[in-house]
Design a protein around this motif. Structure first.
Motif, PDB file in Angstrom:
ATOM      1  N   ILE A  30       0.812  -1.099   0.188  1.00 14.28           N
ATOM      2  CA  ILE A  30      -0.045   0.123   0.089  1.00 14.28           C
ATOM      3  C   ILE A  30       0.998   1.249   0.080  1.00 14.28           C
ATOM      4  O   ILE A  30       1.624   1.325   1.108  1.00 14.28           O
ATOM      5  CB  ILE A  30      -0.897  -0.094   1.181  1.00 14.28           C
ATOM      6  CG1 ILE A  30      -1.767  -1.355   1.129  1.00 14.28           C
ATOM      7  CG2 ILE A  30      -1.632   1.352   1.251  1.00 14.28           C
ATOM      8  CD1 ILE A  30      -2.671  -1.439   0.139  1.00 14.28           C
ATOM      9  N   PRO A  31       1.056   2.107  -1.007  1.00 10.42           N
ATOM     10  CA  PRO A  31       1.651   3.347  -1.099  1.00 10.42           C
ATOM     11  C   PRO A  31       1.169   4.584  -0.237  1.00 10.42           C
ATOM     12  O   PRO A  31       0.245   4.300   0.335  1.00 10.42           O
ATOM     13  CB  PRO A  31       1.572   3.771  -2.439  1.00 10.42           C
ATOM     14  CG  PRO A  31       0.343   3.235  -2.984  1.00 10.42           C
ATOM     15  CD  PRO A  31       0.047   1.967  -2.449  1.00 10.42           C
ATOM     16  N   GLY A  32       2.300   5.119   0.301  1.00 15.31           N
ATOM     17  CA  GLY A  32       1.759   6.509   0.993  1.00 15.31           C
ATOM     18  C   GLY A  32       0.968   7.293   0.156  1.00 15.31           C
ATOM     19  O   GLY A  32       0.845   7.361  -1.069  1.00 15.31           O
ATOM     20  N   ILE A  33       0.604   8.525   0.974  1.00  9.33           N
ATOM     21  CA  ILE A  33      -0.247   9.697   0.436  1.00  9.33           C
ATOM     22  C   ILE A  33       0.715  10.205  -0.735  1.00  9.33           C
ATOM     23  O   ILE A  33       0.303  10.612  -1.800  1.00  9.33           O
ATOM     24  CB  ILE A  33      -0.526  10.498   1.417  1.00  9.33           C
ATOM     25  CG1 ILE A  33      -1.375  10.074   2.522  1.00  9.33           C
ATOM     26  CG2 ILE A  33      -1.026  11.788   0.838  1.00  9.33           C
ATOM     27  CD1 ILE A  33      -2.857   9.659   1.752  1.00  9.33           C
ATOM     28  N   GLU A  34       2.051  10.332  -0.283  1.00 11.91           N
ATOM     29  CA  GLU A  34       2.681  11.042  -1.414  1.00 11.91           C
ATOM     30  C   GLU A  34       3.663  10.314  -2.330  1.00 11.91           C
ATOM     31  O   GLU A  34       4.527  10.551  -2.982  1.00 11.91           O
ATOM     32  CB  GLU A  34       3.884  11.738  -0.636  1.00 11.91           C
ATOM     33  CG  GLU A  34       3.277  13.192   0.336  1.00 11.91           C
ATOM     34  CD  GLU A  34       4.173  13.740   0.730  1.00 11.91           C
ATOM     35  OE1 GLU A  34       5.469  13.501   0.938  1.00 11.91           O
ATOM     36  OE2 GLU A  34       3.742  14.856   1.462  1.00 11.91           O
ATOM     37  N   GLU A  35       3.256   8.885  -2.449  1.00  5.34           N
ATOM     38  CA  GLU A  35       3.998   8.087  -3.492  1.00  5.34           C
ATOM     39  C   GLU A  35       3.274   7.963  -4.579  1.00  5.34           C
ATOM     40  O   GLU A  35       2.097   7.390  -4.660  1.00  5.34           O
ATOM     41  CB  GLU A  35       4.321   6.651  -2.707  1.00  5.34           C
ATOM     42  CG  GLU A  35       5.100   6.639  -1.730  1.00  5.34           C
ATOM     43  CD  GLU A  35       5.576   5.326  -0.994  1.00  5.34           C
ATOM     44  OE1 GLU A  35       6.543   4.887  -0.978  1.00  5.34           O
ATOM     45  OE2 GLU A  35       4.717   4.841  -0.297  1.00  5.34           O
ATOM     46  N   THR A  36       3.840   8.021  -5.822  1.00  2.72           N
ATOM     47  CA  THR A  36       3.195   8.090  -7.028  1.00  2.72           C
ATOM     48  C   THR A  36       3.856   7.122  -8.142  1.00  2.72           C
ATOM     49  O   THR A  36       4.898   6.594  -7.835  1.00  2.72           O
ATOM     50  CB  THR A  36       2.832   9.370  -7.764  1.00  2.72           C
ATOM     51  OG1 THR A  36       3.816  10.026  -7.808  1.00  2.72           O
ATOM     52  CG2 THR A  36       1.947   9.966  -6.642  1.00  2.72           C
ATOM     53  N   CYS A  37       3.628   6.861  -9.015  1.00  2.00           N
ATOM     54  CA  CYS A  37       4.391   6.420 -10.003  1.00  2.00           C
ATOM     55  C   CYS A  37       5.771   6.846 -10.454  1.00  2.00           C
ATOM     56  O   CYS A  37       5.736   8.138 -10.580  1.00  2.00           O
ATOM     57  CB  CYS A  37       3.545   6.014 -11.586  1.00  2.00           C
ATOM     58  SG  CYS A  37       4.346   5.205 -12.862  1.00  2.00           S
ATOM     59  N   SER A  38       6.542   5.817 -10.656  1.00  4.81           N
ATOM     60  CA  SER A  38       8.022   6.576 -10.662  1.00  4.81           C
ATOM     61  C   SER A  38       8.308   7.183 -12.014  1.00  4.81           C
ATOM     62  O   SER A  38       9.345   8.001 -12.160  1.00  4.81           O
ATOM     63  CB  SER A  38       9.060   5.429 -10.443  1.00  4.81           C
ATOM     64  OG  SER A  38       8.808   4.424 -11.460  1.00  4.81           O
ATOM     65  N   GLY A  39       7.504   6.928 -13.039  1.00  5.11           N
ATOM     66  CA  GLY A  39       7.547   7.780 -14.257  1.00  5.11           C
ATOM     67  C   GLY A  39       7.880   6.979 -15.410  1.00  5.11           C
ATOM     68  O   GLY A  39       7.271   5.931 -15.951  1.00  5.11           O
ATOM     69  N   ASN A  40       9.224   7.388 -16.277  1.00  4.93           N
ATOM     70  CA  ASN A  40       9.233   6.764 -17.365  1.00  4.93           C
ATOM     71  C   ASN A  40       9.580   5.262 -17.516  1.00  4.93           C
ATOM     72  O   ASN A  40       9.306   4.665 -18.412  1.00  4.93           O
ATOM     73  CB  ASN A  40      10.425   7.416 -18.029  1.00  4.93           C
ATOM     74  CG  ASN A  40      10.360   8.968 -18.362  1.00  4.93           C
ATOM     75  OD1 ASN A  40       9.166   9.429 -18.318  1.00  4.93           O
ATOM     76  ND2 ASN A  40      11.298   9.873 -18.253  1.00  4.93           N
ATOM     77  N   LYS A  41      10.005   4.616 -16.363  1.00  8.67           N
ATOM     78  CA  LYS A  41      10.484   3.327 -16.531  1.00  8.67           C
ATOM     79  C   LYS A  41       9.101   2.453 -16.198  1.00  8.67           C
ATOM     80  O   LYS A  41       9.374   1.116 -16.733  1.00  8.67           O
ATOM     81  CB  LYS A  41      11.394   2.916 -15.406  1.00  8.67           C
ATOM     82  CG  LYS A  41      12.784   3.938 -15.670  1.00  8.67           C
ATOM     83  CD  LYS A  41      13.800   3.284 -14.397  1.00  8.67           C
ATOM     84  CE  LYS A  41      15.041   3.899 -14.305  1.00  8.67           C
ATOM     85  NZ  LYS A  41      15.944   3.424 -13.216  1.00  8.67           N
ATOM     86  N   CYS A  42       8.163   2.950 -15.791  1.00  7.62           N
ATOM     87  CA  CYS A  42       6.756   2.218 -15.517  1.00  7.62           C
ATOM     88  C   CYS A  42       6.197   2.117 -16.628  1.00  7.62           C
ATOM     89  O   CYS A  42       5.778   3.342 -17.337  1.00  7.62           O
ATOM     90  CB  CYS A  42       6.088   2.631 -14.284  1.00  7.62           C
ATOM     91  SG  CYS A  42       4.815   1.838 -13.955  1.00  7.62           S
ATOM     92  N   GLU A  43       5.641   1.161 -17.435  1.00  6.19           N
ATOM     93  CA  GLU A  43       4.656   1.261 -18.483  1.00  6.19           C
ATOM     94  C   GLU A  43       3.239   1.010 -18.080  1.00  6.19           C
ATOM     95  O   GLU A  43       2.330   1.336 -19.105  1.00  6.19           O
ATOM     96  CB  GLU A  43       4.943  -0.062 -19.550  1.00  6.19           C
ATOM     97  CG  GLU A  43       6.513   0.107 -20.227  1.00  6.19           C
ATOM     98  CD  GLU A  43       6.834  -0.969 -20.953  1.00  6.19           C
ATOM     99  OE1 GLU A  43       7.835  -1.152 -21.447  1.00  6.19           O
ATOM    100  OE2 GLU A  43       5.727  -2.035 -21.049  1.00  6.19           O
ATOM    101  N   VAL A  44       3.092   0.913 -17.018  1.00 13.71           N
ATOM    102  CA  VAL A  44       1.564   0.810 -16.459  1.00 13.71           C
ATOM    103  C   VAL A  44       1.114   2.105 -15.766  1.00 13.71           C
ATOM    104  O   VAL A  44      -0.296   2.448 -16.225  1.00 13.71           O
ATOM    105  CB  VAL A  44       1.635  -0.373 -15.235  1.00 13.71           C
ATOM    106  CG1 VAL A  44      -0.064  -0.642 -14.790  1.00 13.71           C
ATOM    107  CG2 VAL A  44       2.032  -1.700 -15.791  1.00 13.71           C
ATOM    108  N   ARG A  45       1.731   2.683 -14.935  1.00 16.60           N
ATOM    109  CA  ARG A  45       1.490   3.903 -14.619  1.00 16.60           C
ATOM    110  C   ARG A  45      -0.110   3.672 -13.886  1.00 16.60           C
ATOM    111  O   ARG A  45      -1.098   4.657 -14.459  1.00 16.60           O
ATOM    112  CB  ARG A  45       1.382   5.132 -15.493  1.00 16.60           C
ATOM    113  CG  ARG A  45       2.876   5.288 -16.092  1.00 16.60           C
ATOM    114  CD  ARG A  45       2.918   6.627 -16.952  1.00 16.60           C
ATOM    115  NE  ARG A  45       4.326   6.668 -17.334  1.00 16.60           N
ATOM    116  CZ  ARG A  45       4.728   7.767 -18.243  1.00 16.60           C
ATOM    117  NH1 ARG A  45       3.719   8.557 -18.337  1.00 16.60           N
ATOM    118  NH2 ARG A  45       6.127   7.812 -18.641  1.00 16.60           N
ATOM    119  N   ALA A  46      -0.193   2.882 -13.072  1.00 16.37           N
ATOM    120  CA  ALA A  46      -1.620   2.710 -12.599  1.00 16.37           C
ATOM    121  C   ALA A  46      -2.031   3.926 -11.129  1.00 16.37           C
ATOM    122  O   ALA A  46      -3.090   4.113 -11.135  1.00 16.37           O
ATOM    123  CB  ALA A  46      -1.759   1.384 -11.681  1.00 16.37           C
ATOM    124  N   VAL A  47      -0.961   4.117 -10.489  1.00 21.45           N
ATOM    125  CA  VAL A  47      -0.977   5.083  -9.412  1.00 21.45           C
ATOM    126  C   VAL A  47      -0.596   6.550 -10.100  1.00 21.45           C
ATOM    127  O   VAL A  47       0.503   6.933  -9.674  1.00 21.45           O
ATOM    128  CB  VAL A  47      -0.387   4.567  -8.341  1.00 21.45           C
ATOM    129  CG1 VAL A  47      -0.595   5.566  -7.220  1.00 21.45           C
ATOM    130  CG2 VAL A  47      -0.798   3.428  -7.892  1.00 21.45           C
TER     131      VAL A  47
END
Length: 640
Positions: A83-100
């Protein structure tokens, strides 16, 4: 739910959360996550969460087996829930899913360097690159067979977990209800961790009331040599008798005033060598008299009291007088005086009691003063009063430097006396002691109590065998109306119904499952908690019935609330009303922690979010009392 997770991670209480919400103009009562879910979805979510909890326990057992070499260890950067924290989001370019990326996309620029893991995984479903934040937890892999868009039940959970746990699954491929189940289970875990932590804190605080520091407690795996030394010392102190006032078999009836930095009052009743040996109890300098009310664990024959002298020892000015009372009742008016002793006269032949304790005295019998009764007394309570000698007594030296011609209101205000430590510091005397040992022997049931108990048992048996003067008769009802998933029952009575005396309730068939959530990821496999308690003992689930009645004209009042005991399913339980009730309608509401109960696995499954075994349908029967002669006199009368 994410805010609640952050609240539990920060160890903030619910009251502190509510005050924070009120400070920004938000009413906590207006926030209800359960209102966002319909009943059908909630029922499915609860069932998936229950299966997830069982799978989490199985995963912990696999971890235990792996720790002793009976299995493979699957270490991964992704935990059971992820479960990510409030301020944790997708890391960006390396991720192809970008669900969060929503609703926290507005803080991405702020948290880009916030330490989010840059590890890249491959989803076992879509085979796309996915970052840690966009991955579902390992629990989703355990429920992979249920990850279908047409999920309608929780059957068919895969049992072949060894091959599944090697990969990851992204949140885009994971079913929404499984993600919600992970959040729900994680919240339950955090709540459980907080409850256990608070229980441990309370246990350490209770231990701190007995001994000064928990670290001073001897190791439970202590050597046999130290135990032999303690037994030898106690044997010399007690002369073959018992120590009757050792915690937890005895306690103080009420606390007493204690100086700052002193050991707690309960340390006087602690075991002999528990706690720091240099600590001792002392009263504030302004207190000249203190009384300890000691409650023994059972009726005992007390022959005396032993006062262990504190490490600082006594001086000429702080030697107290001791007065002891005994009684079998709590009332002071009925207690008997066992004697009064002047310690200063008792310790004159033993000058080693004066001044600080010498080094190397630990293996010998500790310094003590014995107060022996003329005859042993059978009692349950002991009062010990310590009192400093008054000014002008033989314990006060009149040649000390104070002026009787002083014009001050208090001519003794500048009086300085030597402290108990025997040094050069000058201060007022104060009361102090190391331990209080009550010496004697406990009274068994066969010594004076057997005949009384036998007579009481005979009287109770004869009373039980006596026939009842009145019998319970069933009150017929006109109709029963069930509401709120059968948790509320309204029974409408006939106009000519008699006054109601109570109701009978058949015990529910629902059970309290021991496994309610997955184990914490940072929990110690070999639990060494001080309490050794499960959460179900720390926060037991309790049910109770609230009864209200409707009287003419339209007046509703609460008859009472009745706590339900834990009994076997179907056991009849009878609850009498405080007074007879004449009503047109009786309402029964099942309240308490109903969510902690589940249906028996042998019972048929339902889609309800709560246990169907808690239904009030056909479980409640009203009754009134009447003479047994009336049984069968009328066709409508029957015993309950």
């Amino acid at each position: 739910m994410k805010l609640e997770i952050e609240r539990l991670r920060l160890n903030i209480s619910a009251a502190e959360r509510d005050r924070a919400l009120l400070s920004i103009g938000t009413d906590p009562a207006s926030i209800d996550p359960n209102g966002l879910l319909d009943a059908t979805y909630m029922g499915r979510l609860c069932k998936i969460s229950s299966h997830l909890a069982l799978l989490g326990q199985t995963s912990l057992e696999d971890k235990v087996n792996a720790s002793i070499g009976l299995g493979n260890v699957n270490d991964s950067a992704i935990d059971f829930w992820n479960i990510p924290g409030i301020e944790e989001t997708c890391s960006g370019n390396k991720c192809e899913v970008r669900a969060v990326t929503r609703p926290y996309a507005q803080v991405t620029s702020i948290t880009s360097s916030g330490g989010v893991s840059s590890s890249v995984f491959i989803c076992c479903r879509c085979e796309r690159k996915v970052c840690k934040v966009c991955c579902a937890g390992k629990g989703a892999l355990l429920l992979s067979s249920a990850n279908s868009k047409e999920l309608s039940s929780t059957e068919g959970i895969s049992s072949n977990n060894s091959t599944i746990l090697d990969g990851v699954i992204c949140k885009s491929c994971c079913n929404e209800i499984v993600l919600d189940a992970l959040i729900l289970d994680y919240v339950r875990v955090l709540i459980s961790v907080r409850r256990i932590s608070r229980a441990d804190t309370a246990a350490y605080n209770a231990l701190g009331q007995v001994i000064a520091l928990p670290s001073g407690l001897h190791d439970k795996n202590g050597t046999s040599d130290s135990q032999l030394v303690v037994k030898k010392v106690l044997g010399n102190l007690l002369n073959g008798e018992e120590s009757l006032a050792e915690f937890p078999f005895a306690s103080l009836l009420y606390s007493v005033e204690t100086a700052v930095g002193s050991a707690p009052p309960m340390s006087l009743l602690a075991p002999l060598y528990s706690g720091p040996q240099e600590s001792y109890w002392r009263a504030p300098p302004s207190i000249s008299s203190v009384e300890f009310s000691i409650v023994l664990g059972s009726l005992s024959d007390v022959s005396g009291v032993v006062l262990l002298v504190s490490p600082c020892g006594y001086s000429t000015f702080d030697t107290p007088s001791v007065q002891i009372w005994a009684s079998n009742k709590i009332n002071k008016e009925e207690r008997s005086c066992m004697g009064k002793w002047d310690i200063q006269s008792l310790i004159k032949p033993t000058p080693e009691l004066y001044g600080p304790e010498k080094a190397g005295h630990g293996n010998q019998v500790p310094r003590h003063v014995k107060f022996t009764f003329r005859n042993p007394v059978r009692c349950r309570m002991i009062w010990v009063t310590l009192r400093l000698q008054r000014l002008g007594s033989n314990s006060v030296s009149l040649d000390k430097s104070y002026s009787l011609l002083s014009l001050d209101e208090n001519p003794f205000a500048e009086l300085n006396r030597r402290a108990s430590f025997g040094g050069t510091v000058e201060s007022d005397p104060y009361l102090h002691a190391k331990r209080l040992l009550v010496v004697g022997s406990s009274v068994g049931d066969d010594l004076g109590l057997g005949s009384q108990q036998n007579s009481d048992q005979i009287n109770v048996k004869s009373w039980l065998e006596r026939g009842p003067k009145l019998n319970r008769f069933k009150v017929p009802i006109e109709v029963e109306r069930l509401m709120n998933h059968d948790r509320v029952s309204e029974q409408y009575l006939l106009p000519a119904s008699p006054e109601l005396a109570g109701f009978r309730l058949d015990a529910f068939s629902a059970i309290k499952p021991r496994v309610t959530h997955a184990p914490s990821s940072d929990a110690n496999i070999w639990d060494d908690s001080l309490t050794w308690l499960e959460e179900r003992h720390i926060y037991p689930a309790v049910l109770f019935i609230q009864v209200s009645a409707l009287q003419e004209p339209h007046n509703v009042f609460t008859v009472g609330e009745y706590r339900l005991p834990v009994t076997r399913a179907g056991t009849p339980m009878y609850f009498d009303f405080p007074r007879p009730v004449q009503a047109r309608r009786i309402t029964f509401k099942l309240l308490g922690d109903v969510a902690a109960f589940a249906d028996d696995p042998s019972e048929p499954d339902t889609s309800d979010s709560l246990a169907s075994g808690l239904s009030l349908s056909n479980r409640i029967k009203l009754y009134y009392y009447a003479d047994p002669y009336d049984l069968g006199k009328w066709a409508s009368l029957s015993a309950v």
